[in-house]
Write a protein that holds these residues in place. Structure first.
Motif, mmCIF file in Angstrom:
data_model
loop_
_atom_site.group_PDB
_atom_site.id
_atom_site.type_symbol
_atom_site.label_atom_id
_atom_site.label_comp_id
_atom_site.label_asym_id
_atom_site.label_seq_id
_atom_site.Cartn_x
_atom_site.Cartn_y
_atom_site.Cartn_z
ATOM 1 N N LYS A 1 1.638 13.100 8.038
ATOM 2 C CA LYS A 1 1.015 12.748 9.113
ATOM 3 C C LYS A 1 1.667 11.515 9.937
ATOM 4 O O LYS A 1 1.634 11.203 10.908
ATOM 5 C CB LYS A 1 -0.419 12.260 8.621
ATOM 6 N N ALA A 2 2.223 10.525 9.112
ATOM 7 C CA ALA A 2 2.886 9.408 9.520
ATOM 8 C C ALA A 2 4.082 9.721 10.349
ATOM 9 O O ALA A 2 4.184 9.109 11.434
ATOM 10 C CB ALA A 2 3.114 8.351 8.560
ATOM 11 N N LYS A 3 4.770 10.735 10.095
ATOM 12 C CA LYS A 3 6.004 11.129 10.913
ATOM 13 C C LYS A 3 5.613 11.608 12.130
ATOM 14 O O LYS A 3 6.155 11.417 13.168
ATOM 15 C CB LYS A 3 6.817 12.197 10.169
ATOM 16 N N GLU A 4 4.452 12.795 12.029
ATOM 17 C CA GLU A 4 3.897 12.868 13.112
ATOM 18 C C GLU A 4 3.529 12.074 14.343
ATOM 19 O O GLU A 4 3.587 12.227 15.500
ATOM 20 C CB GLU A 4 2.748 14.118 12.961
ATOM 21 N N ASN B 1 0.682 -1.076 0.016
ATOM 22 C CA ASN B 1 0.148 -0.203 0.017
ATOM 23 C C ASN B 1 0.842 1.173 -0.190
ATOM 24 O O ASN B 1 1.994 1.490 0.344
ATOM 25 C CB ASN B 1 -0.928 -0.102 1.389
ATOM 26 N N ILE B 2 0.118 2.235 -0.402
ATOM 27 C CA ILE B 2 0.665 3.760 -0.073
ATOM 28 C C ILE B 2 0.540 3.946 1.111
ATOM 29 O O ILE B 2 -0.019 3.296 2.105
ATOM 30 C CB ILE B 2 -0.146 4.756 -1.029
ATOM 31 N N ILE B 3 1.287 5.190 1.809
ATOM 32 C CA ILE B 3 1.524 5.283 2.903
ATOM 33 C C ILE B 3 0.247 5.794 3.637
ATOM 34 O O ILE B 3 -0.123 5.349 4.903
ATOM 35 C CB ILE B 3 2.422 6.504 3.358
ATOM 36 N N TYR B 4 -0.945 6.253 2.853
ATOM 37 C CA TYR B 4 -2.182 6.454 3.499
ATOM 38 C C TYR B 4 -2.648 5.394 4.260
ATOM 39 O O TYR B 4 -3.067 5.525 5.388
ATOM 40 C CB TYR B 4 -3.191 6.958 2.504
ATOM 41 N N TRP B 5 -2.977 4.380 3.547
ATOM 42 C CA TRP B 5 -3.636 3.152 4.112
ATOM 43 C C TRP B 5 -2.802 2.451 5.381
ATOM 44 O O TRP B 5 -3.338 2.306 6.589
ATOM 45 C CB TRP B 5 -3.483 1.981 3.209
ATOM 46 N N ASP B 6 -1.487 2.501 5.427
ATOM 47 C CA ASP B 6 -0.727 2.296 6.335
ATOM 48 C C ASP B 6 -0.648 2.910 7.802
ATOM 49 O O ASP B 6 -0.755 2.710 8.973
ATOM 50 C CB ASP B 6 0.820 1.744 6.099
ATOM 51 N N TYR B 7 -0.584 4.410 7.324
ATOM 52 C CA TYR B 7 -0.839 5.178 8.316
ATOM 53 C C TYR B 7 -2.392 5.378 8.879
ATOM 54 O O TYR B 7 -2.504 5.167 10.289
ATOM 55 C CB TYR B 7 -0.703 6.768 8.093
ATOM 56 N N GLU B 8 -3.271 5.273 8.234
ATOM 57 C CA GLU B 8 -4.730 5.271 8.619
ATOM 58 C C GLU B 8 -5.252 4.078 9.385
ATOM 59 O O GLU B 8 -5.898 4.242 10.177
ATOM 60 C CB GLU B 8 -5.950 5.573 7.429
ATOM 61 N N MET C 1 -11.472 11.189 -11.894
ATOM 62 C CA MET C 1 -10.530 10.690 -12.180
ATOM 63 C C MET C 1 -9.450 11.842 -12.083
ATOM 64 O O MET C 1 -8.358 11.856 -11.850
ATOM 65 C CB MET C 1 -10.490 9.959 -13.623
ATOM 66 N N ASN C 2 -9.625 12.883 -12.939
ATOM 67 C CA ASN C 2 -8.871 14.110 -13.311
ATOM 68 C C ASN C 2 -8.721 14.833 -11.702
ATOM 69 O O ASN C 2 -7.498 15.111 -11.503
ATOM 70 C CB ASN C 2 -9.608 14.944 -14.189
ATOM 71 N N GLU C 3 -9.503 14.662 -10.959
ATOM 72 C CA GLU C 3 -9.422 15.269 -9.837
ATOM 73 C C GLU C 3 -8.205 14.532 -8.807
ATOM 74 O O GLU C 3 -7.513 15.158 -8.013
ATOM 75 C CB GLU C 3 -10.424 15.499 -8.694
ATOM 76 N N ALA C 4 -8.483 13.050 -9.087
ATOM 77 C CA ALA C 4 -7.258 12.134 -8.295
ATOM 78 C C ALA C 4 -6.163 12.493 -8.693
ATOM 79 O O ALA C 4 -4.867 12.549 -8.062
ATOM 80 C CB ALA C 4 -7.780 10.714 -8.638
ATOM 81 N N PHE C 5 -6.002 12.773 -10.335
ATOM 82 C CA PHE C 5 -4.416 13.042 -10.722
ATOM 83 C C PHE C 5 -4.022 14.232 -9.969
ATOM 84 O O PHE C 5 -2.934 14.377 -9.870
ATOM 85 C CB PHE C 5 -4.642 13.116 -12.142
ATOM 86 N N GLU C 6 -4.756 15.240 -10.041
ATOM 87 C CA GLU C 6 -4.750 16.565 -9.619
ATOM 88 C C GLU C 6 -4.230 16.278 -8.138
ATOM 89 O O GLU C 6 -3.279 17.079 -7.456
ATOM 90 C CB GLU C 6 -5.576 17.552 -9.474
ATOM 91 N N GLN C 7 -4.969 15.640 -7.002
ATOM 92 C CA GLN C 7 -4.902 15.373 -5.804
ATOM 93 C C GLN C 7 -3.864 14.520 -5.204
ATOM 94 O O GLN C 7 -3.359 14.626 -4.188
ATOM 95 C CB GLN C 7 -6.070 15.250 -5.047
ATOM 96 N N ALA C 8 -3.554 13.566 -5.872
ATOM 97 C CA ALA C 8 -2.804 12.486 -5.580
ATOM 98 C C ALA C 8 -1.250 12.643 -4.935
ATOM 99 O O ALA C 8 -1.072 12.304 -3.713
ATOM 100 C CB ALA C 8 -2.644 11.356 -6.526
ATOM 101 N N LYS C 9 -0.535 13.572 -5.483
ATOM 102 C CA LYS C 9 0.785 13.448 -4.821
ATOM 103 C C LYS C 9 0.683 14.475 -3.614
ATOM 104 O O LYS C 9 1.481 13.995 -2.850
ATOM 105 C CB LYS C 9 1.746 14.370 -6.224
ATOM 106 N N GLU C 10 -0.196 15.448 -3.770
ATOM 107 C CA GLU C 10 -0.348 16.210 -2.393
ATOM 108 C C GLU C 10 -0.768 15.681 -1.406
ATOM 109 O O GLU C 10 -0.427 15.674 -0.245
ATOM 110 C CB GLU C 10 -1.300 17.524 -2.816
ATOM 111 N N ARG C 11 -1.837 14.994 -1.694
ATOM 112 C CA ARG C 11 -2.445 13.685 -0.703
ATOM 113 C C ARG C 11 -1.281 12.761 -0.147
ATOM 114 O O ARG C 11 -1.427 12.652 1.041
ATOM 115 C CB ARG C 11 -3.401 13.141 -1.173
ATOM 116 N N ASN C 12 -0.622 12.165 -1.003
ATOM 117 C CA ASN C 12 0.518 11.395 -0.498
ATOM 118 C C ASN C 12 1.567 12.033 0.554
ATOM 119 O O ASN C 12 1.877 11.352 1.468
ATOM 120 C CB ASN C 12 1.274 10.773 -1.720
#
Length: 331
Positions: free
Chosen positions: A281-284, A210-217, A264-275
């Motif tokens: 958040k994981a570091k915190e 997984n990407i870090i979102y899932w492991d953090y959340e 889909m386009n919103e996900a492309f725009e947001q994915a890098k920033e969200r990651n």
């Protein structure tokens, strides 16, 4: 009395005109990964709202989040059978091993290369559309998340020698396990709903898909490290049962398609920033975020490609692998 009847009739007509049309069609939209309020859950809500608004209520969308209709495999069964109409999902490869294209290790190495490959008209996007069509599923496009890594408890590994004592959970998707094994880890296939307890009781030492979102959340209380090994660019897929699609009018199809393109386009725009947000958040939260150097990543990629890509040719076919070899990132 006559005038009263006219006024009552006029009021009723005005009310009917002002009220959205009653739903003529109800579609079931589901995901195999993501609770309400998660990024994928929010994307489903957005898709549903756009469809209902765009059809003026003629099409109603009922949304079902992670585990509400069953496991990852069970919900895909429902989509293929037409009992679920639409999904944002992370498909297992049981129906068609060519879906393993989604999980090809080290196919792209940067966000820019990933976006070019997966967006409409991109070379990965074109391959996926044909594979899904063979299963009776309409493929709208990807729902990109980012690069995955190896999350672990107690220690992390940078070499196959260090990795050999760590057992890492992987999902039942070819070649997820094979990719993690090529990095030197032991693996265990465990359903998503059981991962937390498996890490907590020591059945496995971490999660490797997984990407870090899932492991953090979901697992930050039982994980210490997230190693950004980037073996796959993880993306869900935005899909619809072909029979359900054909059951819509042309106008309704346009609304559903356009709404899918929007999320889909919103996900492309947001994915890098969200990651990056979830890295912070994981570091915190106390997780150690490990980022291999470009030299280390290239060494991992070269080794894993040598081990896994020949296996894939027998599963997904030579033509597909030739396309991947011709377009994959240079190391």
């Amino acid at each position: 009395m006559f005038m009263k009847k006219i006024l009552v009739a006029g009021a009723a007509l005005a009310l009917m005109t002002a009220t959205p049309a009653l739903a003529q069609t109800t579609l079931k939209l589901a995901t195999d990964s993501g609770a309400k309020g998660s990024p994928s859950g929010d994307a489903m809500d957005r898709w549903a709202d756009l469809i209902e608004e765009g059809t003026d209520g003629e099409v109603q969308v009922d949304v079902f989040y992670q585990n509400e209709l069953g496991s990852q495999a069970e919900v895909l069964d429902l989509l293929v059978a037409g009992d679920v109409d639409m999904m944002i999902n992370w498909p297992i490869t049981a129906y068609d091993e060519r879906l393993g294209v989604l999980f090809t290790p080290y196919m792209v190495m940067s966000w820019e290369e990933a976006f070019d490959a997966y967006k409409p008209g991109g070379w990965v996007n074109e391959m996926l559309g044909g594979i899904w069509a063979d299963l009776g599923i309409k493929f709208f496009g990807p729902w990109p998340e980012g690069f995955n890594g190896i999350a672990s408890s107690g220690k992390y590994a940078m070499t196959p020698e260090e990795a050999k004592d760590l057992k890492i959970r992987v999902p039942a998707m070819f070649p997820m396990a094979e990719s993690v094994q090529a990095l030197g880890y032991q693996t265990a296939t465990i359903d998503w709903s059981e991962v937390f307890s498996a890490i907590q009781n020591g059945t496995v030492d971490g999660d490797g898909a997984n990407i870090i979102y899932w492991d953090y959340e979901y697992f930050r209380d039982v994980l210490d490290y997230y190693n950004q090994t980037k073996q796959q660019f993880v993306t869900g897929v935005i899909t619809m049962n072909q029979g359900s699609w054909e059951g819509l009018s042309e106008d309704q199809q346009k609304v559903v398609h356009d709404a899918a393109m929007t999320i889909m386009n919103e996900a492309f725009e947001q994915a890098k920033e969200r990651n990056q947000y979830y890295v912070d958040k994981a570091k915190e939260a106390g997780m150690t975020y490990v980022e291999p150097s470009e030299e280390q990543l290239n060494a991992m990629a070269k080794h894993v490609r040598e081990q896994v890509w020949p296996m894939m040719e027998g599963r997904v076919g030579k033509d597909i692998m030739d396309t991947i070899r011709a377009n994959a990132s240079e190391l």
